[in-house]
Scaffold this motif. Structure first.
Motif, PDB file in Angstrom:
ATOM      1  N   LYS A  16      35.662  75.544  39.845  1.00 24.05           N
ATOM      2  CA  LYS A  16      35.872  76.861  40.411  1.00 24.05           C
ATOM      3  C   LYS A  16      35.888  76.764  41.944  1.00 24.05           C
ATOM      4  N   ASP A  17      34.901  76.034  42.484  1.00 22.81           N
ATOM      5  CA  ASP A  17      34.880  75.809  43.932  1.00 22.81           C
ATOM      6  C   ASP A  17      36.178  75.139  44.381  1.00 22.81           C
ATOM      7  N   ALA A  18      36.599  74.149  43.595  1.00 25.08           N
ATOM      8  CA  ALA A  18      37.792  73.394  43.973  1.00 25.08           C
ATOM      9  C   ALA A  18      39.011  74.299  44.067  1.00 25.08           C
ATOM     10  N   ILE A  19      39.033  75.332  43.210  1.00 23.53           N
ATOM     11  CA  ILE A  19      40.163  76.265  43.242  1.00 23.53           C
ATOM     12  C   ILE A  19      40.006  77.281  44.374  1.00 23.53           C
ATOM     13  N   ASP A  20      38.777  77.776  44.541  1.00 26.82           N
ATOM     14  CA  ASP A  20      38.533  78.849  45.516  1.00 26.82           C
ATOM     15  C   ASP A  20      38.603  78.393  46.968  1.00 26.82           C
ATOM     16  N   VAL A  21      38.234  77.148  47.184  1.00 24.30           N
ATOM     17  CA  VAL A  21      38.068  76.660  48.554  1.00 24.30           C
ATOM     18  C   VAL A  21      39.277  75.822  48.955  1.00 24.30           C
ATOM     19  N   GLY A  22      39.669  75.921  50.224  1.00 26.89           N
ATOM     20  CA  GLY A  22      40.716  75.044  50.737  1.00 26.89           C
ATOM     21  C   GLY A  22      42.123  75.512  50.394  1.00 26.89           C
ATOM     22  N   ASN A  23      43.111  74.800  50.910  1.00 30.44           N
ATOM     23  CA  ASN A  23      44.502  75.193  50.711  1.00 30.44           C
ATOM     24  C   ASN A  23      45.258  74.226  49.810  1.00 30.44           C
ATOM     25  N   ARG A  24      44.540  73.216  49.312  1.00 28.10           N
ATOM     26  CA  ARG A  24      45.231  72.215  48.507  1.00 28.10           C
ATOM     27  C   ARG A  24      44.225  71.540  47.593  1.00 28.10           C
ATOM     28  N   LEU A  25      44.680  71.105  46.430  1.00 23.91           N
ATOM     29  CA  LEU A  25      43.773  70.469  45.463  1.00 23.91           C
ATOM     30  C   LEU A  25      44.439  69.218  44.910  1.00 23.91           C
ATOM     31  N   ILE A  26      43.674  68.129  44.814  1.00 25.33           N
ATOM     32  CA  ILE A  26      44.213  66.963  44.113  1.00 25.33           C
ATOM     33  C   ILE A  26      43.258  66.562  43.007  1.00 25.33           C
ATOM     34  N   MET A  27      43.850  66.045  41.923  1.00 28.21           N
ATOM     35  CA  MET A  27      43.042  65.582  40.804  1.00 28.21           C
ATOM     36  C   MET A  27      43.258  64.090  40.668  1.00 28.21           C
ATOM     37  N   MET A  28      42.164  63.362  40.473  1.00 33.64           N
ATOM     38  CA  MET A  28      42.272  61.910  40.326  1.00 33.64           C
ATOM     39  C   MET A  28      41.894  61.508  38.916  1.00 33.64           C
ATOM     40  N   TYR A  29      42.541  60.456  38.449  1.00 39.22           N
ATOM     41  CA  TYR A  29      42.200  59.901  37.150  1.00 39.22           C
ATOM     42  C   TYR A  29      42.500  58.410  37.176  1.00 39.22           C
ATOM     43  N   ASP A  30      41.515  57.607  36.850  1.00 40.15           N
ATOM     44  CA  ASP A  30      41.712  56.170  36.715  1.00 40.15           C
ATOM     45  C   ASP A  30      42.433  55.549  37.919  1.00 40.15           C
ATOM     46  N   GLY A  31      42.002  55.905  39.098  1.00 44.11           N
ATOM     47  CA  GLY A  31      42.553  55.264  40.290  1.00 44.11           C
ATOM     48  C   GLY A  31      43.885  55.804  40.754  1.00 44.11           C
ATOM     49  N   HIS A  32      44.345  56.901  40.113  1.00 43.44           N
ATOM     50  CA  HIS A  32      45.596  57.516  40.547  1.00 43.44           C
ATOM     51  C   HIS A  32      45.344  58.963  40.942  1.00 43.44           C
ATOM     52  N   ILE A  33      46.236  59.490  41.788  1.00 42.03           N
ATOM     53  CA  ILE A  33      46.244  60.936  41.998  1.00 42.03           C
ATOM     54  C   ILE A  33      47.222  61.500  40.975  1.00 42.03           C
ATOM     55  N   ILE A  34      46.708  62.283  40.020  1.00 41.97           N
ATOM     56  CA  ILE A  34      47.577  62.720  38.922  1.00 41.97           C
ATOM     57  C   ILE A  34      48.062  64.154  39.108  1.00 41.97           C
ATOM     58  N   TYR A  35      47.548  64.845  40.087  1.00 41.78           N
ATOM     59  CA  TYR A  35      47.950  66.239  40.268  1.00 41.78           C
ATOM     60  C   TYR A  35      47.699  66.608  41.719  1.00 41.78           C
ATOM     61  N   ASP A  36      48.654  67.281  42.311  1.00 43.21           N
ATOM     62  CA  ASP A  36      48.547  67.627  43.727  1.00 43.21           C
ATOM     63  C   ASP A  36      49.190  68.995  43.892  1.00 43.21           C
ATOM     64  N   VAL A  37      48.408  69.982  44.239  1.00 42.85           N
ATOM     65  CA  VAL A  37      48.924  71.339  44.240  1.00 42.85           C
ATOM     66  C   VAL A  37      48.423  72.074  45.481  1.00 42.85           C
ATOM     67  N   ARG A  38      49.262  72.988  46.020  1.00 46.59           N
ATOM     68  CA  ARG A  38      48.829  73.654  47.245  1.00 46.59           C
ATOM     69  C   ARG A  38      49.331  75.098  47.319  1.00 46.59           C
ATOM     70  N   GLY A  39      48.867  75.792  48.317  1.00 45.69           N
ATOM     71  CA  GLY A  39      49.364  77.129  48.640  1.00 45.69           C
ATOM     72  C   GLY A  39      49.200  78.119  47.505  1.00 45.69           C
ATOM     73  N   GLU A  40      50.249  78.917  47.340  1.00 50.24           N
ATOM     74  CA  GLU A  40      50.284  79.978  46.330  1.00 50.24           C
ATOM     75  C   GLU A  40      49.914  79.442  44.947  1.00 50.24           C
ATOM     76  N   GLU A  41      50.544  78.310  44.607  1.00 46.70           N
ATOM     77  CA  GLU A  41      50.356  77.744  43.283  1.00 46.70           C
ATOM     78  C   GLU A  41      48.886  77.417  43.039  1.00 46.70           C
ATOM     79  N   LYS A  42      48.245  76.897  44.072  1.00 43.99           N
ATOM     80  CA  LYS A  42      46.824  76.544  43.932  1.00 43.99           C
ATOM     81  C   LYS A  42      45.973  77.801  43.774  1.00 43.99           C
ATOM     82  N   ARG A  43      46.311  78.804  44.582  1.00 38.22           N
ATOM     83  CA  ARG A  43      45.510  80.045  44.528  1.00 38.22           C
ATOM     84  C   ARG A  43      45.550  80.673  43.129  1.00 38.22           C
ATOM     85  N   ASN A  44      46.655  80.481  42.445  1.00 37.99           N
ATOM     86  CA  ASN A  44      46.794  81.106  41.132  1.00 37.99           C
ATOM     87  C   ASN A  44      46.233  80.274  39.982  1.00 37.99           C
ATOM     88  N   LEU A  45      45.704  79.081  40.321  1.00 43.27           N
ATOM     89  CA  LEU A  45      45.153  78.210  39.271  1.00 43.27           C
ATOM     90  C   LEU A  45      43.928  78.842  38.605  1.00 43.27           C
TER      91      LEU A  45
END
Ligand SMILES: Nc1ncnc2c1ncn2[C@@H]1O[C@H](COP(=O)(O)OP(=O)(O)OP(=O)(O)O)[C@@H](O)[C@H]1O
Ligand SMILES: [Mg+2]
Lengths: 308, 266
Positions: free
Chosen positions: B212-241
């Motif tokens: 929830k914090d990850a969605i509410d805070v900041g202007n961009r979010l990345i998700m990591m899995y097994d040494g990779h960045i598997i998801y990278d989202v920002r702006g409007e799209e992130k706010r609506n997550l």
């Protein structure tokens, strides 16, 4: 009467060795490094001082040379520890071992008497109509005051603050952009410089430099530090803490004088020193433990009664 | 303007042993000036390792890290720290416990500057720190000469945060810096973090296990899995997550169900 004389001797010895204890305080307490170099660097200070005096160099300048030699010994340990990532204990032991041979090389033999040579104390005795032992005490006092003042100033500077923080939390220091290799290196150099300075003063006081004069020096320094801490507490202001180390060193020598007076064999002196340190370090732990247990008993007992 | 750039950053631990593990696999990441990026991912995904690579805690195996146009790939930790502010998960790690609050601040204030033989704390600084500490709203401004060791974990984290930003860093790295705190304190420190980052217009990477914090805070979010960045989202799209979206993303990318209690509940 004989005891009064030996008491004066103990005070003068304690003051001059106190400067070594200040050097050990810098590495052991402030940097949190048990620096084994000191057994070697103390004798290096004595050795350099003795051959300088024999070469006709002014006794004060000889102390300066000895101090510089101490800087170098600390640098060796410091480089082994920081640049080559050796554990500090091992780096110190290696340097100490190497210094034994180096000190012999410097002196050319295992023992240099200075009975016929100039010393700071003999020079001053020509101007000041006081017994030699009092001149030693006065000189020791002046040196201690200057060293304490310089340490107090240095540790309060920007660099000195980082040095103190290094002993406290290296990670924090690095995270604030400071190279902890440098703070450790400088700390080890300064510490050993003071140790060597003390070695030079003691050499002039006892009128002889000996390759074995530093054996057990680190434990004597620790004894001085812990005696000072037991008496003045760890919470004392910083100037007083530094002074308490020299006072601890004097008290250590008085304790030694007293037990020798009571008939202790000098061969047992090292055992006694080790015991003093061990006791001074264990007593606070035992007292804390007792306090905690009695507090628990008191509070728990009361609590149970309340609910009964 | 690009503030931080990671190109093919790779890191393995225990190379040459049976425990060899590639923890970061050719990570590419670009942060613009002023980006406030939250980082999420399961245990062992490589989040901390990525931050440690950026901070230079361990050397990386290969790849290039550029900070504000400067290639810092081979800089030692202390040298990068002159440009980077950090707050750690462990509240003990960011401060010197036996030193006063004001002494800690003075060390942090001089980040990136040469340590001279001038006084460690000058008279003029005291007012500055008084005001800066007052803004934390913890009442610490009246205790500037107290030893930091006497502070609570939350107070120490807030102080570390102030120290990390006192001298504006080019990048702020926060690795679960509220995880060790109770919920109320955690919320308070997170709020302070947001305020400071906004006010100073900082570029920041914040690892968190709280979706929830990850969605509410900041202007961009990345998700990591097994040494990779598997998801990278920002702006409007992130706010609506929503948290549910994130869980779905994770399952899609990893082909596994998300089984991290900490992340779900956080
Ligand atoms: N110094 C190290 N030595 C060996 N292995 C390590 C080291 N640091 C991390 N690892 C391994 O690398 C992997 C990634 O660790 P990392 O700490 O980056 O994960 P993380 O995403 O931060 O996880 P968490 O959410 O648990 O903090 C883990 O498998 C961990 O065991
Ligand atoms: Mg982690």
């Amino acid at each position: 009467m004989g005891f009064l004389l030996s008491l004066q001797g103990a005070i003068s010895q304690g003051i001059l060795w106190g400067i070594m204890a200040l050097g050990i305080y810098l590495t052991f307490r402030i940097l949190d490094i048990a620096d084994m170099t000191v057994d070697g660097s103390f004798a290096t200070g004595g050795a350099v001082c003795a051959i300088s005096i024999l070469a006709g160099i002014n006794p004060i300048l000889s102390i300066v040379f000895a101090t510089i030699a101490g800087f170098i010994t600390g640098a060796i340990t410091g480089i082994l520890h920081t640049k080559f990532k050796m554990p500090a204990i091992l780096a110190g032991i290696l340097t100490q071992l190497a210094l034994y041979s180096i000190n012999l090389r410097i002196m050319g033999k295992s023992n240099i008497p200075l009975l016929q040579s100039r010393t700071v104390f003999k020079d001053l005795a020509q101007f000041i109509p006081l017994p030699t032992v009092w001149i030693q005490i006065i000189v020791g006092f002046l040196f201690s005051v200057i060293v304490i003042a310089v340490l107090y100033w240095f540790l309060g500077t920007e660099f000195g603050s980082c040095l103190r923080a290094t002993g406290n939390n290296e990670n924090m220091v690095r995270a604030n952009g400071v190279n902890t290799d440098n703070t450790k290196l400088i700390g080890l150099m300064l510490g050993n410089a003071l140790v060597a300075m003390s070695g030079a003063l003691v050499t002039q006081q006892q009128g002889v430099a000996d390759v074995k004069m530093g054996v057990g020096a680190i434990v004597i320094g620790l004894a001085s530090i812990v005696i000072g801490e037991v008496i003045f507490g760890k919470k004392a202001g910083f100037k007083l803490r530094l002074a308490s180390i020299v006072i601890g060193s004097i008290l250590y020598r008085i304790i030694v004088a007293v037990v020798l007076q009571m008939g202790l064999n000098t061969d047992d002196l090292k055992l006694l020193t080790a015991l003093i340190v061990a006791i001074a370090l264990t007593v606070p732990v035992i007292i804390d433990k007792r306090k905690q247990v009695s507090m628990y008993k008191k509070l728990t007992g009361k609590d149970l009664n309340d609910h009964a | 303007m690009i503030m931080l750039k990671l190109q093919k950053v790779t890191k393995s631990f225990n190379v040459g042993t049976v425990n060899e593990k590639c923890v970061l696999k050719q990570i590419n990441l670009e942060l613009n000036d002023g980006d406030f990026v939250t980082v999420i991912g399961g245990n062992g995904a490589g989040k901390s390792t990525m931050l440690n690579m950026i901070a230079g805690v361990y050397p990386m195996d290969s790849g290039i890290i550029t900070l504000d146009g400067e290639n810092v790939s081979l800089y030692p930790e202390y040298k990068r720290a002159q440009l980077i502010g950090r707050v750690f998960q462990d509240p003990m790690m960011g401060t010197a416990a036996d030193m006063q609050i004001i002494e800690n601040l003075a060390i942090a204030k001089r980040r990136g500057k040469k340590r001279t033989l001038h006084w460690g704390v000058t008279k003029g600084e005291k007012d500055e720190y008084y005001n800066a500490v007052k803004e934390l709203g913890l009442g610490l401004e009246e205790r500037l000469t107290s030893k930091v060791g006497l502070l609570s974990g939350g107070q120490r984290q807030a102080l570390t945060l102030l120290m990390a930003t006192l001298n504006k860093p080019k990048l702020l790295l926060l690795d679960e810096h509220t995880a060790a705190l109770d919920p109320a304190t955690s919320a308070k420190v997170l709020k302070l973090t947001q305020q400071i980052i906004e006010r100073e217009h900082l570029t920041a990477l914040m690892v968190t296990h709280n979706m929830k914090d990850a969605i509410d805070v900041g202007n961009r979010l990345i998700m990591m899995y097994d040494g990779h960045i598997i998801y990278d989202v920002r702006g409007e799209e992130k706010r609506n997550l929503t948290v549910a979206d994130l869980l779905k993303k994770f399952e899609e990318a990893s082909g596994e169900e998300f089984v991290n209690d900490r992340m779900l509940l956080g």
